[in-house]
Write a protein that holds these residues in place. Sequence first.
Motif, PDB file in Angstrom:
ATOM      1  N   GLY A   1       9.155   0.358   3.074  1.00 41.15           N
ATOM      2  CA  GLY A   1       7.837   0.577   3.314  1.00 41.15           C
ATOM      3  C   GLY A   1       7.242   1.535   2.634  1.00 41.15           C
ATOM      4  O   GLY A   1       6.069   1.359   2.509  1.00 41.15           O
TER       5      GLY A   1
ATOM      6  N   LEU B   1       4.226   1.420   0.188  1.00 44.29           N
ATOM      7  CA  LEU B   1       3.000   1.818   0.282  1.00 44.29           C
ATOM      8  C   LEU B   1       2.605   2.957  -0.671  1.00 44.29           C
ATOM      9  O   LEU B   1       1.632   3.162  -1.121  1.00 44.29           O
ATOM     10  CB  LEU B   1       3.069   2.532   1.861  1.00 44.29           C
ATOM     11  CG  LEU B   1       2.538   1.457   2.908  1.00 44.29           C
ATOM     12  CD1 LEU B   1       2.944   2.483   4.261  1.00 44.29           C
ATOM     13  CD2 LEU B   1       1.451   1.015   3.031  1.00 44.29           C
TER      14      LEU B   1
ATOM     15  N   LEU C   1       1.517   1.022  -3.892  1.00 41.38           N
ATOM     16  CA  LEU C   1       0.081   0.877  -3.616  1.00 41.38           C
ATOM     17  C   LEU C   1      -0.753   1.872  -3.622  1.00 41.38           C
ATOM     18  O   LEU C   1      -1.991   1.898  -4.226  1.00 41.38           O
ATOM     19  CB  LEU C   1       0.093   0.015  -2.186  1.00 41.38           C
ATOM     20  CG  LEU C   1      -1.355  -0.572  -1.699  1.00 41.38           C
ATOM     21  CD1 LEU C   1      -1.746  -1.654  -2.634  1.00 41.38           C
ATOM     22  CD2 LEU C   1      -1.516  -0.983  -0.163  1.00 41.38           C
ATOM     23  N   GLY C   2      -0.740   3.223  -3.137  1.00 46.05           N
ATOM     24  CA  GLY C   2      -1.524   4.181  -3.171  1.00 46.05           C
ATOM     25  C   GLY C   2      -1.415   4.449  -4.757  1.00 46.05           C
ATOM     26  O   GLY C   2      -2.480   5.154  -5.086  1.00 46.05           O
TER      27      GLY C   2
ATOM     28  N   VAL D   1       1.251   7.639   0.147  1.00 45.07           N
ATOM     29  CA  VAL D   1       1.415   6.609   1.393  1.00 45.07           C
ATOM     30  C   VAL D   1       0.208   6.572   2.150  1.00 45.07           C
ATOM     31  O   VAL D   1      -0.441   5.456   2.597  1.00 45.07           O
ATOM     32  CB  VAL D   1       2.545   7.068   2.050  1.00 45.07           C
ATOM     33  CG1 VAL D   1       2.579   6.328   3.567  1.00 45.07           C
ATOM     34  CG2 VAL D   1       4.013   6.863   1.563  1.00 45.07           C
TER      35      VAL D   1
ATOM     36  N   GLY E   1      -2.390   4.412   0.332  1.00 46.24           N
ATOM     37  CA  GLY E   1      -1.681   3.031   0.636  1.00 46.24           C
ATOM     38  C   GLY E   1      -2.144   2.482   1.853  1.00 46.24           C
ATOM     39  O   GLY E   1      -2.894   1.375   2.283  1.00 46.24           O
ATOM     40  N   PHE E   2      -2.167   3.437   2.866  1.00 42.47           N
ATOM     41  CA  PHE E   2      -2.744   2.833   4.315  1.00 42.47           C
ATOM     42  C   PHE E   2      -4.334   2.916   4.287  1.00 42.47           C
ATOM     43  O   PHE E   2      -4.692   1.900   4.757  1.00 42.47           O
ATOM     44  CB  PHE E   2      -2.260   4.081   5.332  1.00 42.47           C
ATOM     45  CG  PHE E   2      -1.120   3.760   5.978  1.00 42.47           C
ATOM     46  CD1 PHE E   2      -0.779   2.457   6.718  1.00 42.47           C
ATOM     47  CD2 PHE E   2      -0.193   4.876   6.018  1.00 42.47           C
ATOM     48  CE1 PHE E   2       0.660   2.403   7.193  1.00 42.47           C
ATOM     49  CE2 PHE E   2       0.954   4.556   6.706  1.00 42.47           C
ATOM     50  CZ  PHE E   2       1.496   3.269   7.186  1.00 42.47           C
TER      51      PHE E   2
ATOM     52  N   PHE F   1      -5.274  -0.443   2.597  1.00 48.28           N
ATOM     53  CA  PHE F   1      -5.056  -1.828   3.651  1.00 48.28           C
ATOM     54  C   PHE F   1      -6.071  -1.647   4.665  1.00 48.28           C
ATOM     55  O   PHE F   1      -6.622  -2.612   5.097  1.00 48.28           O
ATOM     56  CB  PHE F   1      -3.683  -1.304   4.683  1.00 48.28           C
ATOM     57  CG  PHE F   1      -2.617  -2.131   3.825  1.00 48.28           C
ATOM     58  CD1 PHE F   1      -2.688  -3.687   3.913  1.00 48.28           C
ATOM     59  CD2 PHE F   1      -1.348  -1.478   3.400  1.00 48.28           C
ATOM     60  CE1 PHE F   1      -1.551  -4.418   3.038  1.00 48.28           C
ATOM     61  CE2 PHE F   1      -0.353  -2.275   2.846  1.00 48.28           C
ATOM     62  CZ  PHE F   1      -0.239  -3.762   2.753  1.00 48.28           C
TER      63      PHE F   1
END
Length: 93
Positions: free
Chosen positions: A11, A15, A18-19, A43, A46-47, A50
């Motif tokens: 995870g 993330l 994605l970040g 991270v 990434g959050f 989302f």
Amino acid sequence: MITLLTFAAGGVVLLALLGRAATPVRDRLPLREWTPVYVADLVGRGFRVFGDAGKERARRQEVAREEVEGRRDEDDPWPPSGPTGPRDPDDRP
């Protein structure tokens, strides 16, 4: 316990990736220069991606719902509902 740690590490990696994708190219560091602080920042990004995507999705659904309801109210009020419920579709003018 190993499964949980593997899942958590996966995870974090997802993330972080994605970040990294959300980071402008000129601000990205090569993988060899990543530090724990930099990974934590990725991270966090990434959050945020989302969270922003969820807000944007909710906004678009609200706009679409208002568009459909507004169009239905203005152009075609069918199916009207009254005290007895909706009318039979065959009774429509």
